[in-house]
Every structure is written in C-alpha cells, then in structure tokens.
Design a protein around this motif. Sequence first.
Motif, PDB file in Angstrom:
ATOM      1  N   ARG A  38       0.872  -1.338  -0.239  1.00 29.60           N
ATOM      2  CA  ARG A  38       0.025  -0.768   0.058  1.00 29.60           C
ATOM      3  C   ARG A  38       1.221   1.104   0.009  1.00 29.60           C
ATOM      4  N   ALA A  39       2.054   1.081   0.713  1.00 34.09           N
ATOM      5  CA  ALA A  39       2.457   1.924   1.031  1.00 34.09           C
ATOM      6  C   ALA A  39       3.438   2.620  -0.407  1.00 34.09           C
ATOM      7  N   VAL A  40       4.152   1.531  -1.359  1.00 35.18           N
ATOM      8  CA  VAL A  40       4.694   1.739  -2.326  1.00 35.18           C
ATOM      9  C   VAL A  40       4.045   2.410  -3.402  1.00 35.18           C
ATOM     10  N   VAL A  41       2.388   0.644  -3.693  1.00 33.71           N
ATOM     11  CA  VAL A  41       1.960   1.633  -4.575  1.00 33.71           C
ATOM     12  C   VAL A  41       1.026   2.648  -4.149  1.00 33.71           C
ATOM     13  N   GLU A  42       0.212   3.156  -3.283  1.00 34.20           N
ATOM     14  CA  GLU A  42      -0.422   4.222  -3.116  1.00 34.20           C
ATOM     15  C   GLU A  42      -0.472   5.196  -3.063  1.00 34.20           C
TER      16      GLU A  42
ATOM     17  N   ARG B  92       7.654  -7.862  -5.496  1.00 32.46           N
ATOM     18  CA  ARG B  92       6.314  -8.245  -5.332  1.00 32.46           C
ATOM     19  C   ARG B  92       4.979  -8.361  -4.083  1.00 32.46           C
ATOM     20  N   ASP B  93       3.850  -9.039  -4.178  1.00 28.63           N
ATOM     21  CA  ASP B  93       3.314  -8.828  -2.857  1.00 28.63           C
ATOM     22  C   ASP B  93       3.488 -10.101  -2.290  1.00 28.63           C
ATOM     23  N   VAL B  94       2.739 -10.887  -1.785  1.00 24.91           N
ATOM     24  CA  VAL B  94       3.004 -12.097  -0.597  1.00 24.91           C
ATOM     25  C   VAL B  94       2.310 -12.548  -1.434  1.00 24.91           C
ATOM     26  N   SER B  95       1.186 -13.046  -3.228  1.00 25.10           N
ATOM     27  CA  SER B  95       0.762 -14.004  -3.990  1.00 25.10           C
ATOM     28  C   SER B  95       1.528 -14.263  -4.875  1.00 25.10           C
ATOM     29  N   GLY B  96       2.573 -13.039  -5.246  1.00 24.71           N
ATOM     30  CA  GLY B  96       3.434 -13.616  -5.881  1.00 24.71           C
ATOM     31  C   GLY B  96       3.532 -12.163  -6.424  1.00 24.71           C
ATOM     32  N   HIS B  97       2.343 -12.019  -6.925  1.00 24.01           N
ATOM     33  CA  HIS B  97       2.375 -10.590  -7.779  1.00 24.01           C
ATOM     34  C   HIS B  97       2.786  -9.592  -7.857  1.00 24.01           C
ATOM     35  N   ALA B  98       3.552  -8.648  -9.287  1.00 21.32           N
ATOM     36  CA  ALA B  98       4.979  -7.889  -9.301  1.00 21.32           C
ATOM     37  C   ALA B  98       4.314  -6.523  -9.182  1.00 21.32           C
ATOM     38  N   VAL B  99       4.159  -5.525  -8.914  1.00 23.87           N
ATOM     39  CA  VAL B  99       2.910  -4.305  -8.258  1.00 23.87           C
ATOM     40  C   VAL B  99       4.475  -3.076  -8.642  1.00 23.87           C
ATOM     41  N   ALA B 100       5.618  -3.647  -8.855  1.00 19.63           N
ATOM     42  CA  ALA B 100       6.634  -2.142  -9.130  1.00 19.63           C
ATOM     43  C   ALA B 100       8.476  -3.046  -9.889  1.00 19.63           C
ATOM     44  N   ARG B 101       9.100  -2.453  -9.775  1.00 21.58           N
ATOM     45  CA  ARG B 101      10.293  -2.322 -10.295  1.00 21.58           C
ATOM     46  C   ARG B 101      11.326  -1.717  -9.908  1.00 21.58           C
TER      47      ARG B 101
ATOM     48  N   LEU C  34       5.706   1.795 -11.181  1.00 22.02           N
ATOM     49  CA  LEU C  34       4.799   0.969 -10.874  1.00 22.02           C
ATOM     50  C   LEU C  34       4.969   0.031 -11.791  1.00 22.02           C
ATOM     51  N   LEU C  35       4.155  -0.632 -11.677  1.00 24.73           N
ATOM     52  CA  LEU C  35       3.804  -1.455 -13.140  1.00 24.73           C
ATOM     53  C   LEU C  35       2.295  -1.788 -12.947  1.00 24.73           C
TER      54      LEU C  35
END
Length: 392
Positions: A309-313, A339-348, A389-390
Amino acid sequence: MGEDAQVAGAEQDLRRDVRDARRVVVKVGSSSLTTAAGGLDADRVDALVDVLARHLAPADAPDTGEGKEIVLVSSGAIAAGLAPLGLDRRPRDLARQQAAASVGQGLLVARYTASFARYGRRVGQVLLTTYDTSRRSHYRNAYRTLDQLLAMGAVPIVNENDTVATDEIRFGDNDRLAALVAHLVRAELLVLLSDVDGLYDGNPATPGTSLIEEVRRPEDLEGMEIGSAGKAGVGTGGMVTKVEAAGIAAAAGIPVVLTSASHAADALAGRPIGTYFHPTGRRSAGRLLWLAHASTPRGALVLDDGAVRAVVERRTSLLPAGLAGVEGEFSAGDPVELRDVSGHAVARGLVNFDAREIPRLIGRSTRELARELGPAYEREVVHRDDLVLLHR
C-alpha cells in the motif's frame, strides 16, 4: 466552412506536431533495407538517406532551428551478415546471431557512412544494451553521447549491441529500443518505418480491411488482430512490436507515426500518412521508462501488505520493515521486482543491497539496523526515485 475544408483543417492540425518536431527518432526495419536472402540493398539505403538528408538541420549550424535533428535506429545488422557468412536464413541460436551481427554491423555502418557522405554528413555508431541504460551513470553517458553527436551535426546510427548482448540484457527488438531512445534523447517525434504503410484492422492482404489513421488511446485497439513478423524472415518484430513501441512512446508524451519506408518523406513532412498515435501521457523521469520496459529483473523482493500500500498508493520508498522475503541472486544496483505476498509484481526498482544482505533486514526498522550494523544500513531498500509501478 465546408465539411471537406473542416476535415482538411483537422488533418493539418493533427500532424502539426509532426511537421514542427525538431528532434526526431526514425526507426527502420530490416525488411526495408535488405533482401530476403540477406545482404544490404544499397538502393534502399540510399533512398532512405535521401529523405533524411533533405530534412536535416544544416551540418555547419545544427542549432539554428532550421531542419531537424535525426537519430536513426536501424535494424539490419544480422540480416546484412547472413549472405557473407553463407547463411540462407536468420539463425535461431544466439551465438550465430552474434556472429552475423559482428559481420553485418560493419557493413551496415559503412553503407550509411558512404550514403550520408553524398550530402557531406557524418554518422556516428552507437550500440546499446539494456545494461547501458538502466544504470544511472550509463544512462547519463548514453544521453550525453547522443546529444553531443547531434550538436556537432552528425547523425547517430543506433542499434542494439547484438554482438555481445545475451538473452538477459537484450531489448528484444529495435522497435522497443527506438521508443526508449526517443525518450532518452527527449525527442519530439518517433517515426516507425517498415514494409507496411500503417496499422490495419486486420490482415492488410485480406479484402475489406481498413487503415487505422489514428490511435488516441490504447483502448482503440482492443480486440484487434495484429500480425507478427513479416514474410521476409530477416527481422524479429512485426506489427505487434511496433504497436507496443508506439504505446511506450505515446505514454511518455511522444507522438508516433507508423508507416512504410517508401512514405518516409511524407511522414517527416507532417502529411496525413500511415497511422498516427496521439501522446497519451507525460514524460516521466528519464530512467524510469527504461526500468519499466528495458530492464530484466535479477531477483525479487516480497512485500507485506502494508508495504504494498505504501509503495503503490502513497508512492513511498521501500523500507526494510516492509520486507517479507527475497528471491534470486542480485547485487546492489540491480533491477528487481517488488511482489506482494501472492507473487504478483507491483513495481520494479533498483535495489540498494546485495541479495545476501536482505534476510537480516527483513521486518526491521532502519534505526535498529543502523545501531546494530552501522549507518550504511539506515537507508531505503529501494528509493522511490529508482522505482516504477507496474500496471496492476
């Protein structure tokens, strides 16, 4: 004013930014420069140079505001090296591709050198890999080199450094490289030239298909069938890579014209030819576009929900307290996925620590780490200025 006059006026306004663009990146594909059997077609190269030379700013006064500064991103090195090496088609293995590029690159630049010399113009060869452009110092050096060549009245000839690039550090195709170079040099226009006169709503060879004259937003292309590499077999891209490249450039605030090499003169003059991609975004910080589209992550950092949340929002830096895990082997300064805990990439982003250092940082505050490990550990794992962000 009549309807026809209104349409003509709208077309003129539509391409005004094309006509008035001062710094332009032009990309030409292998199929527009070579024969299907391999080898450069000197007449095709000369025809392209004839067009570009007519639009160039004066060589002895490149900063007068007259004409255009042109960076040429040229495919064709591997294709040019096929016939001299006795190869009848583009090889699939990387080693032979690199060998063909080694032979062909010299032939390609020599041909451009001779062709531009007819107009008293110098050329400068610039070979890039993704490594050269995702690192801060390398990115600045690439920009300075290209900018200085233009300032001195030379025409930069840019290509991927196929002779040394491995699968991990390849751009993948020169269409994407051209879009990123356009952003790097702060171009006002990207022109993508191929063997097709624009983007169609189906296979151009199929009766009933139509040219798409303009693309205002990515949604305009939803559900459309876009072709891959052409029949010549000497290139790596196709319409898919050109549309992707146009999307990258447009999202960075750069208008794009996609048309055939035979229509290059009309494209640079701002005439309503081919497919025009409207800018859809604003220019971002220089390296972030490269980080998003040209870097290959060397590993991954797993973030807890609060850090996501901190990085994305809130667009904050990633701190050690938000880490939940680490994957892969990487060094400080390498690109990594977040990545989030489910393995989804949110940023690079570019990481500030080696992979082996990360486990002892997980979940801990920077103040605590500084007390235990020293002041060098009182910093972000990934700074927000080195993070992109991705799309989720």
